[in-house]
Design an enzyme around this catalytic site. Structure first.
Site, short mmCIF file in Angstrom:
data_model
loop_
_atom_site.label_atom_id
_atom_site.label_comp_id
_atom_site.label_asym_id
_atom_site.label_seq_id
_atom_site.Cartn_x
_atom_site.Cartn_y
_atom_site.Cartn_z
N TYR A 1 10.67 36.99 67.78
CA TYR A 1 12.21 36.85 66.95
C TYR A 1 12.07 37.55 65.94
CZ TYR A 1 16.26 35.14 64.70
OH TYR A 1 17.56 35.36 63.92
N GLU B 1 19.78 41.34 64.86
CA GLU B 1 18.98 40.30 65.44
C GLU B 1 18.36 40.68 66.87
OE1 GLU B 1 19.56 35.69 65.48
OE2 GLU B 1 20.50 36.62 67.19
#
Length: 377
Positions: A101, A185
């Site tokens: 992530y 993101e």
């Protein structure tokens, strides 16, 4: 402004961030054609601006063109948390060896930027932060120095990512800065079996205040929604699920009006702020948008004249109803005017004698009348 996944990946590609090959399709036949061109197993991914696509069945593997067409037929038109998938991303299937992530965002609380990186990708970040907060590395970023090669290597090392992920982290930071983004993101950012780092997903939120520097109109989906039509007219409009249309001047007054309408037992159908110096044309545009909503059964215009003169508001109402013709007679319009030139505005409305318009002196009284009219009382 939130981007769709395919739009985020277009930005990534421009900045040298590896992404799977793929294109968008609006029909199952287009999905089949794209899959045939890719010549490999593909993934059909619903393009909606919300999370949870996988759990909802909006991400589906397809072994070849025929399967891609069938899966696209299942996904196009799917409702995912109130968002309709009007197109899909047909993308070459990429098998991850590991999932990570990575995100850079504007940290409003601290007045700066924040990096968040984890070796545990593929799950929602809120869930990760709650179940294993130590697995999420958070690092404030100095706006002056930003993320250079050394900072990117530090981030990768602290989070347990392989060394080859560092250049991708550095490029993700460049996307945030160069594109005037509030959030960049990737979840998951993957390492493939042959040790390539690839952005398998992408979420980007752009700062609307920087639109003039980029020409972001191309990012808008042309759905002809009420929001789109209001935006084209420069109106601050949000669709809600009630039956009383609301127009006010100033965000604070509009929010108070929504509360008063709810207190009167009705649900507001929208938020519409015509601003502090609205002209008659702005008022007319606002009323036209609200009356185009089939859910609206009555309209409440609540204006306190300051910079906005009440006579301009009244002229706008009269002008809008003249332009709308018969459509302007179908639903009652309750008007409360107070402040600058209120008496003149009330006289303009009285002289117009439009059968749809009712005038009430107080906000509470106007809300109660609008609620009764919406209920058919």
């Amino acid at each position: 402004m939130d981007l769709y996944e395919y739009q985020a990946k277009e930005l990534f590609g421009r900045h040298g961030i590896p992404v799977p090959a793929g294109r968008t399709a609006a029909t199952p036949a287009e999905a089949r054609e794209i899959a045939a061109g890719l010549g490999a197993p593909v993934v059909i991914k619903a393009q909606v601006k919300t999370g949870g696509r996988g759990k909802a069945g909006g991400i589906r593997p397809a072994a070849g063109p025929v399967a891609a067409e069938a899966e696209a037929d299942r996904v196009i038109g799917m409702d995912i948390k109130g968002h309709i998938a009007r197109r899909v991303l047909v993308e070459a299937a990429t098998v991850p060896f590991e999932e990570y992530y990575a995100a850079f965002l504007v940290d409003r609380a601290e007045g700066g930027f924040l990096a968040m990186v984890s070796s545990q990708g593929g799950m929602e970040i809120e869930e990760l932060a709650a179940t294993d907060p130590d697995a999420l590395v958070k690092l404030p970023i100095d706006p002056v120095t930003g993320v250079d090669a050394d900072t990117a290597k530090l981030l990768a090392a602290k989070a347990g990512l392989p060394e080859q992920a560092a250049p991708v982290l550095e490029k993700l930071w460049r996307v945030l800065v160069a594109e005037d983004a509030l959030l960049v993101e990737v979840n998951p950012l993957i390492c493939t079996t042959d040790q390539r780092i690839v952005a398998l997903d992408g979420k980007v939120t752009l700062d609307d205040n920087a639109a003039f520097r980029h020409g972001w109109d191309d990012y808008g989906e042309r759905t002809d929604s009420l929001e789109d039509r209001a935006r084209a007219k420069g109106l601050n409009y949000v669709k809600l699920d009630g039956t009383v249309g609301v127009i006010g001047n100033g965000a604070g007054l509009v929010m108070s009006t929504l509360d008063v309408v709810a207190g009167a037992g009705a649900g507001p159908a929208n938020f519409l702020d015509i601003g502090g110096g609205a002209s008659a044309q702005v008022m007319a545009d606002g009323l036209e948008i609200i009356l185009a909503d089939p859910d609206v059964r009555s309209v409440l215009v609540n204006v306190f004249g300051g910079i906005t003169a009440c006579d301009a508001v009244a002229n706008g109402i009269v002008t809008a109803l003249e332009l709308l013709g018969e459509r302007g007679h179908r639903r009652p319009i309750v008007v409360r005017l107070d402040g600058n030139n209120a008496e003149v505005g009330r006289r303009i409305l009285s002289d117009a004698r439009h059968p749809a318009v009712r005038q009430v002196a107080t906000m509470d009284g106007a809300a109660e009348m609008a609620a009764r009219l919406a209920a058919g009382a």
